[in-house]
Scaffold this motif. Structure first.
Motif, PDB file in Angstrom:
ATOM      1  N   GLU A 213      25.689  14.823 177.905  1.00  0.00           N
ATOM      2  CA  GLU A 213      26.780  14.035 177.346  1.00  0.00           C
ATOM      3  C   GLU A 213      27.697  13.516 178.435  1.00  0.00           C
ATOM      4  N   ARG A 214      28.020  14.376 179.408  1.00  0.00           N
ATOM      5  CA  ARG A 214      28.875  13.937 180.511  1.00  0.00           C
ATOM      6  C   ARG A 214      28.205  12.821 181.304  1.00  0.00           C
ATOM      7  N   THR A 215      26.918  12.987 181.570  1.00  0.00           N
ATOM      8  CA  THR A 215      26.182  11.980 182.331  1.00  0.00           C
ATOM      9  C   THR A 215      26.126  10.659 181.580  1.00  0.00           C
ATOM     10  N   ALA A 216      25.859  10.731 180.285  1.00  0.00           N
ATOM     11  CA  ALA A 216      25.774   9.508 179.483  1.00  0.00           C
ATOM     12  C   ALA A 216      27.104   8.773 179.466  1.00  0.00           C
ATOM     13  N   ARG A 217      28.200   9.497 179.308  1.00  0.00           N
ATOM     14  CA  ARG A 217      29.514   8.862 179.277  1.00  0.00           C
ATOM     15  C   ARG A 217      29.854   8.230 180.632  1.00  0.00           C
ATOM     16  N   ALA A 218      29.536   8.930 181.714  1.00  0.00           N
ATOM     17  CA  ALA A 218      29.815   8.396 183.050  1.00  0.00           C
ATOM     18  C   ALA A 218      29.007   7.125 183.297  1.00  0.00           C
ATOM     19  N   MET A 219      27.727   7.151 182.896  1.00  0.00           N
ATOM     20  CA  MET A 219      26.888   5.967 183.092  1.00  0.00           C
ATOM     21  C   MET A 219      27.360   4.807 182.221  1.00  0.00           C
ATOM     22  N   ALA A 220      27.814   5.114 181.019  1.00  0.00           N
ATOM     23  CA  ALA A 220      28.316   4.066 180.126  1.00  0.00           C
ATOM     24  C   ALA A 220      29.549   3.403 180.730  1.00  0.00           C
ATOM     25  N   ASP A 221      30.454   4.199 181.293  1.00  0.00           N
ATOM     26  CA  ASP A 221      31.651   3.644 181.935  1.00  0.00           C
ATOM     27  C   ASP A 221      31.275   2.739 183.105  1.00  0.00           C
ATOM     28  N   LEU A 222      30.320   3.191 183.922  1.00  0.00           N
ATOM     29  CA  LEU A 222      29.883   2.387 185.062  1.00  0.00           C
ATOM     30  C   LEU A 222      29.205   1.105 184.596  1.00  0.00           C
ATOM     31  N   SER A 223      28.427   1.217 183.536  1.00  0.00           N
ATOM     32  CA  SER A 223      27.743   0.042 183.003  1.00  0.00           C
ATOM     33  C   SER A 223      28.747  -0.997 182.502  1.00  0.00           C
ATOM     34  N   LEU A 224      29.802  -0.533 181.831  1.00  0.00           N
ATOM     35  CA  LEU A 224      30.832  -1.451 181.347  1.00  0.00           C
ATOM     36  C   LEU A 224      31.553  -2.130 182.504  1.00  0.00           C
ATOM     37  N   ARG A 225      31.844  -1.375 183.565  1.00  0.00           N
ATOM     38  CA  ARG A 225      32.505  -1.955 184.732  1.00  0.00           C
ATOM     39  C   ARG A 225      31.617  -3.009 185.380  1.00  0.00           C
TER      40      ARG A 225
END
Length: 241
Positions: A213-225
């Motif tokens: 879950e932590r990894t998915a959220r971090a990747m999602a934030d980076l993807s949005l940026r």
């Protein structure tokens, strides 16, 4: 709070400009929708143009705040404003003893850090329609396109954000069919993230799911940026003289 005679008359564009700093998603179409629903009654010139006064702008500010901050249906807001217009003294609908009509889990995650309603928010269909200021036809289109989903009989806060955003984009001529490409791109990003976290979900022992879950959220934030930067760069290049 009454919609009495306007002083210092403004155009609908002037009123929009005064409200946009606090309500970035406000549009001319939404103001017209609120007028059609009978929540505001701006004066009209002999040629039919709307003229807004300070009391009209404050009334709009109240309506938009009640929707955004308290998730109140337009029907409840309208009933309260009508009571005030009749000269009655009444506390706002969210005052103590008259809790707001918001089906929200008592959880700090009900809203995101940016102030947007989160997945813990639970809304009826009527609350979603009122909160996003859209009609049944648009909601049906969003559901058919897979942009808005219902869990059981309720919608979450993300559905409200999507519906509001789709309505705002509609004022620029973008229809739901145009947003299918955005949905497809998001699905591809989700697929990439799922590929990365899949091994973590299969890992035996404690902590695997939490790490996924932590990894998915971090990747999602980076993807949005990354997405925001690419769009900004592309627009800058296309708009340069």
């Amino acid at each position: 709070m009454t919609a009495g005679p306007a002083r210092g008359a403004m155009t609908i564009g002037d009123a929009l400009g005064l409200l946009r700093a606090d309500f970035p998603d406000i549009t001319v179409s939404k103001i017209r929708f609120l007028e059609a629903e009978g929540l505001i009654e701006p004066q009209r010139t002999p040629s039919g143009y709307r003229k807004f006064g300070p009391t009209d702008v404050e009334r709009l500010r109240f309506i938009l705040s009640a929707q955004r901050d308290h998730y109140l249906p337009l029907r409840v807001i309208k009933e309260y404003l009508q009571a005030i217009d009749r000269g009655e003294t009444a506390p706002p609908p969210w005052a103590a003893g008259r809790g707001p009509r918001r089906l929200v889990a008592a959880d700090s995650t009900a809203e995101s850090p940016a102030g947007e309603p989160g997945p813990q928010v639970r809304l009826t269909r009527r609350q979603l329609l009122d909160g996003a200021a859209i009609d049944e036809d648009l909601l049906a289109e969003l559901e058919e396109a897979g942009l808005v989903r219902r869990s059981g009989r309720h919608y979450d806060g993300h559905a409200l954000v999507i519906a509001r955003t789709a309505a705002a984009l509609g004022t620029y001529g973008l229809q739901v069919r145009h947003l299918r490409a955005v949905k497809a791109a998001a699905d591809r990003e989700i697929g990439l993230i799922e590929q990365v976290v899949a091994p973590l979900l299969r890992r035996r022992g404690p902590g695997g799911h939490e790490e996924a879950e932590r990894t998915a959220r971090a990747m999602a934030d980076l993807s949005l940026r990354l997405h925001a930067a690419l769009v900004s760069t592309g627009l800058r290049e296309s708009l340069e003289p």
